[in-house]
Design an enzyme around this catalytic site. Structure first.
Site, mmCIF file in Angstrom:
data_model
loop_
_atom_site.group_PDB
_atom_site.id
_atom_site.type_symbol
_atom_site.label_atom_id
_atom_site.label_comp_id
_atom_site.label_asym_id
_atom_site.label_seq_id
_atom_site.Cartn_x
_atom_site.Cartn_y
_atom_site.Cartn_z
ATOM 1 C CG ASP A 111 28.890 3.244 35.641
ATOM 2 O OD1 ASP A 111 27.768 3.509 36.105
ATOM 3 O OD2 ASP A 111 29.938 3.661 36.156
ATOM 4 C CB ALA A 113 22.041 1.925 31.760
ATOM 5 C CG ASN A 138 29.925 7.371 38.065
ATOM 6 O OD1 ASN A 138 29.648 6.183 38.046
ATOM 7 N ND2 ASN A 138 29.060 8.285 38.441
ATOM 8 C CD GLU A 144 21.362 4.317 42.849
ATOM 9 O OE1 GLU A 144 22.419 4.518 42.225
ATOM 10 O OE2 GLU A 144 20.245 4.664 42.419
#
Length: 216
Positions: A111, A113, A138, A144
């Site tokens: 998501d 990208a 997601n 991260e």
């Protein structure tokens, strides 16, 4: 001292089998939200590997695809080392389809990208480039999370998302959102069939916030 090639091959096969056994719970998971590993495992079993060119995007999709995807012939996998800019895989898949129009050309992205280059899916539609785009959504930059705890709490810095299958349909392509693990294979087959009819396809899989990746 040299070792017999057969013995070396047997050792490698055992190491691979032991490694796969460790990952099999994720590769065959029935959980929802979906495990991205389950999607990739089903994808590998559904496509014809001798008629497929696949690429991944930067970040999690690279780490999730590259250890498990088995290339059967040269130029069937387009990858790179550590990283490149987010959204790079979409253009690679379109270029591969232009070069090899008879092949099933797939990009796997997340998501984050699609937030960078998702509008270019319209290019695939407009220019009649029937790729199969596999999206893991997601609603988060999951990898991260462990290193961005403060910024996530204060500013929601890792929160992203959208309804990208509807975006694909709005552009004139084929879009489908998948949430049930029992629907993965059927959705993949529908998507592949749509590419064979000349449609650019985006399959949006709603996945869990997966943090584990293989170092092998």
């Amino acid at each position: 001292m040299t070792r017999d090639a057969t013995a070396v091959a047997a050792d490698i096969a055992k190491m691979k089998a032991d490694w796969l056994a460790e990952w099999m719970p994720k590769l065959t998971s029935d959980d929802a939200p979906l495990s991205p590993y389950r999607v990739l495992w089903d994808l590998a079993k559904t496509v014809d590997p001798y008629n497929t060119i696949i690429t991944h995007d930067a970040g999690s999709p690279r780490d999730q695809l590259s250890p498990f995807w088995v290339s059967r012939q040269p130029l069937s996998y387009i990858g790179w080392g550590k990283t490149t800019q987010l959204g790079y895989g979409l253009g690679l898949a379109m270029g591969a389809k232009l070069a090899r129009p008879d092949q099933l050309c797939i990009n796997v992205w997340g998501d984050a990208a699609i937030g960078f280059t998702g509008m270019d899916f319209e290019t695939a539609v407009r220019e009649n480039i029937p790729i199969l785009s596999i999206l893991f959504n997601n609603f988060c930059m999951a990898m991260e999370l462990p290193i961005m705890e403060v910024s996530t709490e204060k500013y929601r810095s890792t929160d992203i998302g959208g309804n990208y299958s509807e975006m694909a349909k709005a552009f004139g392509g084929y879009g489908e959102r998948i949430t049930d693990p029992n629907d993965i294979v059927a959705a993949l087959k529908r998507g592949i069939e749509a590419t064979e009819k000349g449609e650019a396809v985006l399959l949006e899989f709603i996945t869990c916030k997966e943090l584990e990746s293989s170092l092998h």
